[in-house]
Motif scaffolding. Structure first.
Motif, PDB file in Angstrom:
ATOM      1  N   LEU A   1     106.475  -2.892  32.035  1.00 65.31           N
ATOM      2  CA  LEU A   1     105.483  -2.341  32.972  1.00 65.31           C
ATOM      3  C   LEU A   1     105.357  -3.213  34.217  1.00 65.31           C
ATOM      4  N   LEU A   2     105.264  -4.517  34.013  1.00 63.77           N
ATOM      5  CA  LEU A   2     105.010  -5.427  35.124  1.00 63.77           C
ATOM      6  C   LEU A   2     106.253  -5.688  35.973  1.00 63.77           C
ATOM      7  N   TYR A   3     107.389  -5.907  35.334  1.00 60.84           N
ATOM      8  CA  TYR A   3     108.579  -6.340  36.059  1.00 60.84           C
ATOM      9  C   TYR A   3     109.478  -5.193  36.498  1.00 60.84           C
ATOM     10  N   GLU A   4     109.578  -4.153  35.694  1.00 62.07           N
ATOM     11  CA  GLU A   4     110.490  -3.050  36.030  1.00 62.07           C
ATOM     12  C   GLU A   4     109.756  -1.877  36.683  1.00 62.07           C
ATOM     13  N   ASP A   5     108.602  -1.527  36.150  1.00 60.24           N
ATOM     14  CA  ASP A   5     107.875  -0.364  36.656  1.00 60.24           C
ATOM     15  C   ASP A   5     106.952  -0.711  37.823  1.00 60.24           C
ATOM     16  N   GLY A   6     106.763  -2.004  38.099  1.00 57.64           N
ATOM     17  CA  GLY A   6     105.993  -2.424  39.261  1.00 57.64           C
ATOM     18  C   GLY A   6     104.480  -2.332  39.123  1.00 57.64           C
ATOM     19  N   PHE A   7     103.979  -2.297  37.909  1.00 54.76           N
ATOM     20  CA  PHE A   7     102.538  -2.254  37.703  1.00 54.76           C
ATOM     21  C   PHE A   7     101.916  -3.607  38.025  1.00 54.76           C
ATOM     22  N   THR A   8     100.666  -3.584  38.466  1.00 57.35           N
ATOM     23  CA  THR A   8      99.871  -4.802  38.543  1.00 57.35           C
ATOM     24  C   THR A   8      99.294  -5.041  37.155  1.00 57.35           C
ATOM     25  N   ILE A   9      98.686  -6.203  36.953  1.00 52.46           N
ATOM     26  CA  ILE A   9      98.014  -6.472  35.667  1.00 52.46           C
ATOM     27  C   ILE A   9      96.952  -5.405  35.425  1.00 52.46           C
ATOM     28  N   LYS A  10      96.149  -5.133  36.450  1.00 55.21           N
ATOM     29  CA  LYS A  10      95.085  -4.137  36.320  1.00 55.21           C
ATOM     30  C   LYS A  10      95.669  -2.761  35.989  1.00 55.21           C
ATOM     31  N   GLY A  11      96.748  -2.392  36.657  1.00 58.77           N
ATOM     32  CA  GLY A  11      97.387  -1.097  36.401  1.00 58.77           C
ATOM     33  C   GLY A  11      97.971  -1.013  35.007  1.00 58.77           C
ATOM     34  N   ALA A  12      98.569  -2.110  34.548  1.00 57.45           N
ATOM     35  CA  ALA A  12      99.132  -2.134  33.195  1.00 57.45           C
ATOM     36  C   ALA A  12      98.026  -2.018  32.154  1.00 57.45           C
ATOM     37  N   ARG A  13      96.907  -2.690  32.393  1.00 58.36           N
ATOM     38  CA  ARG A  13      95.776  -2.586  31.462  1.00 58.36           C
ATOM     39  C   ARG A  13      95.247  -1.160  31.400  1.00 58.36           C
ATOM     40  N   LYS A  14      95.171  -0.508  32.565  1.00 60.44           N
ATOM     41  CA  LYS A  14      94.713   0.879  32.611  1.00 60.44           C
ATOM     42  C   LYS A  14      95.708   1.794  31.896  1.00 60.44           C
ATOM     43  N   PHE A  15      96.998   1.564  32.107  1.00 58.26           N
ATOM     44  CA  PHE A  15      98.024   2.360  31.433  1.00 58.26           C
ATOM     45  C   PHE A  15      97.862   2.260  29.915  1.00 58.26           C
ATOM     46  N   ILE A  16      97.666   1.044  29.422  1.00 53.67           N
ATOM     47  CA  ILE A  16      97.510   0.844  27.982  1.00 53.67           C
ATOM     48  C   ILE A  16      96.224   1.511  27.489  1.00 53.67           C
ATOM     49  N   ALA A  17      95.151   1.402  28.274  1.00 51.55           N
ATOM     50  CA  ALA A  17      93.891   2.041  27.885  1.00 51.55           C
ATOM     51  C   ALA A  17      94.038   3.561  27.842  1.00 51.55           C
ATOM     52  N   ASP A  18      94.764   4.128  28.818  1.00 53.60           N
ATOM     53  CA  ASP A  18      94.932   5.582  28.887  1.00 53.60           C
ATOM     54  C   ASP A  18      95.953   6.109  27.884  1.00 53.60           C
TER      55      ASP A  18
END
Length: 148
Positions: free
Chosen positions: A64-81
């Motif tokens: 998520l962080l390195y390949e998909d370009g998510f921020t920490i906040k975005g990755a946390r939201k992705f996992i929550a959703d």
């Protein structure tokens, strides 16, 4: 004995996990502080042992962080959703990162002219949404700086 000599079910120390994921150990400790889903086994003295499931989760977060370009906040939201299972690599027996159910209306709705880059059914904000937010911010700044 190297990491590659260990059984896939064996626990890994933080340095072994870091080597396997190709990230520094301090990154794993940082991710632990940001993602409550990461919970390695801790022995006396705070020594961490990562289980195979922990490594699968870490691989998903790294993706998520390195390949998909998510921020920490975005990755946390992705996992929550989407849930932790959405991070697991299908090759490891996990689920894909696609939504579990897609509404038929999402599949039939074409991208609108106002949002040409939005992908129907995508959990992520489209580039057009971000651009629109930036243009709104620019207009607000201009109105404050030049009140004509």
């Amino acid at each position: 004995m190297s990491v590659t000599d260990k059984s896939p079910e064996a626990f890994r120390t933080i340095s072994e996990a870091a080597d396997e994921l190709e990230v520094p150990a301090h990154v794993l400790r940082f991710w632990e502080s940001k993602f409550p889903q990461i919970s390695p086994l801790k022995r006396a003295g705070g020594r961490r042992f990562y289980r195979p499931g922990d490594l699968a989760l870490l691989r998903g977060i790294k993706r998520l962080l390195y390949e998909d370009g998510f921020t920490i906040k975005g990755a946390r939201k992705f996992i929550a959703d989407q849930g932790v299972a959405a991070l697991l690599d299908p090759a490891e027996g996990g689920m894909t990162r696609e939504p579990a159910a897609i509404d038929a209306a999402d599949l039939e709705t074409p991208a609108s002219p106002a949002h040409p880059l939005r992908v129907p059914g995508s959990p992520h904000r489209g580039i057009a949404d971000v651009l629109e937010d930036l243009e709104d911010a620019r207009a607000k700044l201009r109105s404050v700086l030049d009140p004509r």
